[in-house]
Design a protein around this motif. Structure first.
Motif, short mmCIF file in Angstrom:
data_model
loop_
_atom_site.label_atom_id
_atom_site.label_comp_id
_atom_site.label_asym_id
_atom_site.label_seq_id
_atom_site.Cartn_x
_atom_site.Cartn_y
_atom_site.Cartn_z
N ILE B 141 -110.24 24.41 109.74
CA ILE B 141 -109.21 25.44 109.53
C ILE B 141 -108.47 25.30 108.20
O ILE B 141 -107.90 26.26 107.71
N SER B 142 -108.46 24.11 107.61
CA SER B 142 -107.73 23.95 106.34
C SER B 142 -108.46 24.65 105.20
O SER B 142 -107.91 24.87 104.14
N GLN B 143 -109.74 25.00 105.42
CA GLN B 143 -110.51 25.64 104.35
C GLN B 143 -110.43 27.16 104.40
O GLN B 143 -111.21 27.84 103.76
N LEU B 144 -109.48 27.69 105.17
CA LEU B 144 -109.38 29.15 105.30
C LEU B 144 -108.31 29.68 104.35
O LEU B 144 -107.34 29.01 104.04
N SER B 145 -108.49 30.93 103.93
CA SER B 145 -107.45 31.59 103.15
C SER B 145 -106.37 32.08 104.11
O SER B 145 -106.56 32.07 105.33
N GLY B 146 -105.25 32.53 103.55
CA GLY B 146 -104.15 33.01 104.39
C GLY B 146 -104.59 34.11 105.33
O GLY B 146 -104.25 34.11 106.52
N GLY B 147 -105.38 35.05 104.81
CA GLY B 147 -105.84 36.16 105.63
C GLY B 147 -106.76 35.69 106.75
O GLY B 147 -106.69 36.18 107.88
N PHE B 153 -105.83 33.42 114.24
CA PHE B 153 -104.76 33.52 115.24
C PHE B 153 -104.92 34.80 116.08
O PHE B 153 -104.65 34.80 117.28
N LEU B 154 -105.36 35.88 115.43
CA LEU B 154 -105.59 37.12 116.17
C LEU B 154 -106.71 36.94 117.19
O LEU B 154 -106.59 37.36 118.35
N ALA B 155 -107.79 36.30 116.75
CA ALA B 155 -108.91 36.06 117.65
C ALA B 155 -108.47 35.22 118.84
O ALA B 155 -108.88 35.45 119.98
N ARG B 156 -107.60 34.24 118.56
CA ARG B 156 -107.11 33.39 119.64
C ARG B 156 -106.32 34.23 120.66
O ARG B 156 -106.47 34.06 121.87
N ALA B 157 -105.50 35.15 120.14
CA ALA B 157 -104.72 36.00 121.04
C ALA B 157 -105.65 36.92 121.85
O ALA B 157 -105.44 37.13 123.04
N LEU B 158 -106.70 37.44 121.18
CA LEU B 158 -107.64 38.30 121.89
C LEU B 158 -108.32 37.54 123.03
O LEU B 158 -108.58 38.10 124.10
N ALA B 159 -108.59 36.25 122.78
CA ALA B 159 -109.23 35.44 123.80
C ALA B 159 -108.32 35.27 125.02
O ALA B 159 -108.78 34.91 126.11
N GLY B 173 -98.72 37.84 103.90
CA GLY B 173 -99.59 37.08 103.01
C GLY B 173 -101.07 37.29 103.22
O GLY B 173 -101.86 36.40 102.94
N VAL B 174 -101.48 38.45 103.74
CA VAL B 174 -102.91 38.68 103.92
C VAL B 174 -103.43 39.63 102.84
O VAL B 174 -102.69 40.40 102.25
N ASP B 175 -104.75 39.54 102.60
CA ASP B 175 -105.37 40.40 101.60
C ASP B 175 -105.59 41.79 102.19
O ASP B 175 -105.46 42.00 103.39
N ALA B 176 -105.93 42.74 101.32
CA ALA B 176 -106.08 44.13 101.75
C ALA B 176 -107.16 44.27 102.82
O ALA B 176 -107.00 45.02 103.79
N GLN B 177 -108.22 43.51 102.66
CA GLN B 177 -109.34 43.60 103.61
C GLN B 177 -108.88 43.18 105.01
O GLN B 177 -109.16 43.86 106.00
N THR B 178 -108.13 42.05 105.08
CA THR B 178 -107.64 41.59 106.37
C THR B 178 -106.66 42.60 106.96
O THR B 178 -106.69 42.86 108.16
N GLU B 179 -105.82 43.16 106.09
CA GLU B 179 -104.84 44.11 106.59
C GLU B 179 -105.55 45.28 107.28
O GLU B 179 -105.17 45.70 108.37
N ARG B 180 -106.61 45.78 106.64
CA ARG B 180 -107.37 46.89 107.25
C ARG B 180 -107.98 46.45 108.58
O ARG B 180 -107.94 47.18 109.57
N ALA B 181 -108.53 45.22 108.59
CA ALA B 181 -109.16 44.72 109.82
C ALA B 181 -108.14 44.63 110.95
O ALA B 181 -108.40 45.01 112.09
N ILE B 182 -106.93 44.15 110.61
CA ILE B 182 -105.90 44.01 111.65
C ILE B 182 -105.50 45.39 112.17
O ILE B 182 -105.37 45.59 113.39
N VAL B 183 -105.35 46.34 111.25
CA VAL B 183 -104.92 47.68 111.67
C VAL B 183 -105.94 48.29 112.63
O VAL B 183 -105.57 48.83 113.68
#
Lengths: 307, 250, 371
Positions: B141-147, B153-159, B173-183
């Motif tokens: 997990i330390s090798q992940l970007s902020g997004g 964490f979202l996947a964990r909540a979905l589980a 602090g997420v990138d545009a791509q992640t923001e779209r994915a979350i939406v």
């Protein structure tokens, strides 16, 4: 080589080495959780604070049996932990200051009690001071049995509550939101860490015990990204240093066991921090070099990848 | 007019204090089922506190939180509430892989001592796929970007397979791509009839992302459908600003 | 001077000398670094002894102080790799250096007249035997002079660099902008801490130096907010601990250093429980009062907001109780107190706001929300 094989057949050595190995193993496992919870130095505080309990148990019960003295140590170690938590909760004094204050005051109380015991007629307090510096050579078979029992209880608790401890250590709030009481988990884990410290005291002493709790997990962390491998490696490093340190102190004259064990485990830490693949200092220097050359070849700095 | 069953969460006279310093005053809030709700307000308005109090992580001084079945006890509802804490709240150097962390979402259903089963691991794979992280399952997990951290964490909540989700600044602090994915994930949850409560700080996107909004600043300034309550006057009341800054938003 | 007076004088000087740099350690959240340094200076003493073969050589003090600074440097070097947390770095470095020192002492015990016990645990009772002689004249115990010089150095450093140390302690960023090097102040402070530890260990033993460095400042921290006052108070508390500790030790015939540490703990407990404003009792009382005040305001708000908005909710005691989730006892206590103040009027089971109550609730409301 002959002297080494002769050594491993020696009964006293077997006892002491087994004791040191057990100490390393237990503190390696529980220390992993202490280090990951950022409570590394609590071990230092608890072990210093155990001294008055040891002496008190001797004064009140008049016994020098290991289990009696360790029970005293356990009580005063827990009491010190309570004090620290209480001071931090109710005042603006920070954790580190509360820890330093409580442990040095408890240690001072231990010294006062020790000098008081010296005056009691017919009481030989020689067995008490071994808790300050530790004396692995005084380990008896019954001490080993006590360590094995405590170790088995601690290890089975870790296995039983593995999932909960992992979750709680990583994300306390999330654990609580899933319905796992963080109060109960905190209490259980703290008690187990204190117990692990206490059973190591007579081998390495109050001053060096904290190293046994911190060093093996710190070294193990460098080699893996999985918790169970880290805990296993940490136990292994702890046990290895216990045996190596004991062997070194038996082979080399005038080499005290406790410090020898600590030097062994520290060497493992330094080696791991320098050489661990993918994480160690040398690997990072190599990586930086490689990148620099790459930048030069491609001209200018490369774009930062978005993922 | 509306019956009790239509509310996923009801907050009643909730007052929360840290060390006797009030952070939330007399909050009354009804969150209808199946809504995407944003919680907005200035820094220090008590947004995170509100979420933590609803989750039962903080003990309120007065008032109570009730979920659809009339119970307010999180321990009873642990399988029905999903939680996405702020990603800065944990140590990302913890020795765990992405899959380890997502698997933690199943722990609530398992309860004490029981180990994760094969079906739980299957579930984590599915949820990782949903957030587009299926290729990262064995990544540290330390090798992940902020997004990416946020998506884990979202996947964990979905589980958790919950009915109501609480998310604390998932867009921080997420990138545009992640923001779209979350939406798109939020919309999907809404389509499944789930209720989602999101602490949000970007006022510009509120009308696009959400259909319900609660404006708070120590107390509830307004709460309701975005097109009804998300207007300049309420925002002024919430942010105590002259409104010049906000005029461009609404 | 009688030996008893000399011992107490040394105790007071050492305690004050420790409390001064200790204040900054506490404020900078570096208390555990003092624990680390107090252990590692043993290595400095041993190494310097191998060179000088003289336990009273000033090089011994220099060597030990140097090792203290090296300890800090090593710890920071290790934690800067970010491969381990800062507290873990402390816990790796000091046991290693300490172990090396113990091994050296044990291996060369024959040639070194260095007793680990006396370094770690100290023995103040022997201090008066070591005399300071000038031209054959006895001018008092040597320890009075060594610890006196130490105190002077600490005092001078803190008076000269007071402004710098203050800025760096409370706002390192601002300090850097203003041109005060945080690193200079940091290492300067660490040098003082190391020097003080070396100077104090002969009297009180290295483990208990921690009690003298941290105890008085932490106690003073509960009594004042002002740095200058905190420094003076720490010194005074340290001096009191020294004298009381000695008296108790003399009375019970036990370790003087240990007894001083215990008195330090007791005095802290006393202040912890009874201190005005920050003590346990006053903070519990204040919290209780705030909780009541707070509940009263909540009820006023509650009544005011339901008065005009929802006519269907009757302001009777039972409804209030269920709405706010209070116990019956607490509810009647709060209502009783509000009635006493004239903010509400009870008619039967109904709680109605009075005119004063209404305006009080508006006043509180504005005070709270118009920040």
């Amino acid at each position: 080589m002959n002297s080494v094989s002769a050594l491993f057949l020696d009964y006293t050595f077997q006892t002491v080495a087994l004791g040191s190995a057990l100490l390393g193993l237990i503190s390696g496992v529980l220390g992993s959780f202490a280090v990951l919870r950022k409570q590394s130095l609590l071990g230092d505080g608890v072990s210093h604070s155990a001294l008055p309990g040891v002496v008190m148990a001797f004064v009140l019960l008049g016994s020098k049996k290991t289990e009696v003295l360790l029970m005293g140590a356990l009580i005063s170690g827990l009491l010190a932990t309570l004090f620290i938590v209480g001071v931090v909760r109710h005042t603006r004094v920070k954790f580190d200051s509360a820890l330093a204050l409580v442990m040095s005051v408890f240690f001072g109380l231990g010294l006062v009690l020790l000098t008081y015991v010296q005056k009691i007629p017919n009481s030989n307090q020689a067995g008490l001071k071994r808790f300050i510096f530790g004396q692995a050579s005084t380990l008896l078979q019954r001490d080993i049995i006590l360590m094995i029992i405590c170790g088995l209880v601690l290890l089975s608790l870790v296995l039983l509550f593995w999932k909960e401890f992992k979750l709680f250590t990583f994300d306390t709030d999330f654990a609580q939101s899933l319905g796992f009481s963080s109060k109960k988990l905190n209490l259980l884990l703290s008690f187990m860490i204190v117990l692990a410290i206490i059973i190591g005291l007579q081998t390495v002493g109050v001053i060096l015990m904290s190293a046994m709790l911190i060093a093996p997990p710190v070294a193990a962390r460098q080699w893996t990204n999985k918790l169970w491998i880290m805990v296993t490696l940490s136990a292994l490093f702890g046990a290895m240093s216990g045996i190596t340190g004991t062997a070194a102190s038996s082979l080399v004259p005038k080499l005290p066991t406790g410090p020898a064990i600590v030097v062994c485990v520290s060497i493992i830490v330094l080696f791991s921090i320098l050489f661990a693949p993918g994480r160690g200092v040398l690997y990072r220097i190599y990586q930086r070099r490689k990148n620099k050359i790459l930048y030069k070849l491609e001209g200018g700095s490369p774009d930062v990848p978005s993922n | 007019m509306e019956k009790q069953q239509n509310y996923a969460v009801e907050v009643e006279d909730l007052t929360v204090a840290y060390d006797a310093r009030p952070v939330l005053w007399d909050i009354d809030l009804k969150i209808p089922k199946g809504k995407l709700m944003a919680v907005v307000g200035p820094n220090g308005a008590g947004k995170t506190t509100l979420i933590k109090a609803m989750l039962g992580l903080l003990k309120p001084v007065t008032g109570a939180v009730r979920f659809a079945d009339g119970s307010g006890d999180v321990r009873v509802l642990k399988n029905r509430i999903g939680y996405v804490p702020q990603s800065g709240s944990v140590d990302w150097d913890f020795p765990a892989t992405v899959q380890d962390v997502v698997l933690m979402g199943c722990y609530g259903k398992l309860g004490w001592i029981r180990r994760p089963r094969k079906m739980d691991i299957e579930l984590t794979k599915q949820t990782l796929q949903k957030v587009g992280m299926q290729n990262y399952a064995s990544r540290q997990i330390s090798q992940l970007s902020g997004g990416q951290q946020q998506r884990v964490f979202l996947a964990r909540a979905l589980a958790q397979e919950a009915e109501v989700y609480f998310m604390d600044e998932p867009f921080k602090g997420v990138d545009a791509q992640t923001e779209r994915a979350i939406v798109s994930l939020l919309k999907e949850l809404k389509e499944q009839g789930k209720t989602v409560v999101v602490v949000h700080h970007d006022l510009q996107t509120v009308p696009d992302y959400f259909d319900w909004v609660t404006l708070i600043n120590l107390r509830v300034v307004a709460s309701g459908p975005v097109d009804e309550v998300f207007h300049e006057e309420n925002l002024k009341k919430t942010y105590h600003s002259s409104g010049a800054l906000l005029r461009s938003v609404v | 001077m009688s030996p008893q007076i000399e011992i107490q004088l040394i105790a007071v000087i050492v305690a004050v000398a420790c409390a001064l740099p200790g204040t900054f350690l506490v404020l900078r959240k570096m208390s555990m670094m003092s624990d680390s340094i107090t252990h590692t200076i043993l290595l400095g003493i041993v190494l310097a002894f191998f060179v000088t073969h003289d336990l009273s050589s000033p090089f011994l003090i220099a060597g030990a102080a140097l090792i203290g600074v090296v300890t800090v440097w090593l710890t920071e070097l290790l934690s800067r790799t970010r491969l381990l947390a800062e507290d873990a770095a402390i816990g790796v470095v000091f046991p290693l250096l300490f172990s090396i020192a113990i091994i050296l002492i044990t291996r060369y015990a024959g040639s070194v007249h260095l007793d680990t016990d006396s370094v770690l645990l100290g023995e103040l009772a022997f201090a008066p035997f070591d005399r300071m002689l000038i031209g054959g004249t006895d001018i008092g115990a040597k320890a009075i002079y060594t610890s006196g010089i130490l105190l002077l150095i600490n005092l001078a450093a803190i008076i000269i660099f007071f402004k710098e140390a203050k800025v760096v302690t409370f706002d390192p960023m601002l300090a850097a902008v203003l041109g005060f090097s945080p690193a200079f102040v940091h290492y300067g402070l660490m040098t003082l801490v190391s020097l003080t530890t070396v100077g104090a260990f002969q009297a009180v033993g290295s483990v208990l130096v921690v009690a003298f460095m941290i105890g008085p400042p932490v106690t003073a921290y509960l009594l004042t907010d002002d740095l200058r006052r905190m420094l003076i108070l720490s010194g005074a508390i340290g001096a009191v601990n020294g004298i009381l500790g000695y008296q108790a030790a003399a009375l019970l015939d036990v370790s003087i250093a240990g007894s001083m540490a215990v008195v330090t703990g007791l005095l802290f407990m006393l202040v912890f429980v009874f201190a005005p404003y920050r003590g346990l009792i006053s903070s519990l009382l204040r919290r209780r009062n705030q909780k009541l005040e707070f509940a009263k305001t909540t009820l006023l708000f509650h009544l005011a907001s339901h008065e005009d908005s929802e006519k269907d909710i009757k302001p009777d005691i039972d409804t209030i109780q269920t709405h706010l989730h209070w116990t019956a006892k607490f509810t009647s206590k709060i209502i009783g107190s509000l009635e006493h103040e004239g903010y509400v009027q009870l008619s039967g089971n109904l709680t109605n706001l009075t005119e004063e109550g209404r305006s009080a609730s508006i006043r509180d409301y504005n005070a709270l929300f118009s920040r």
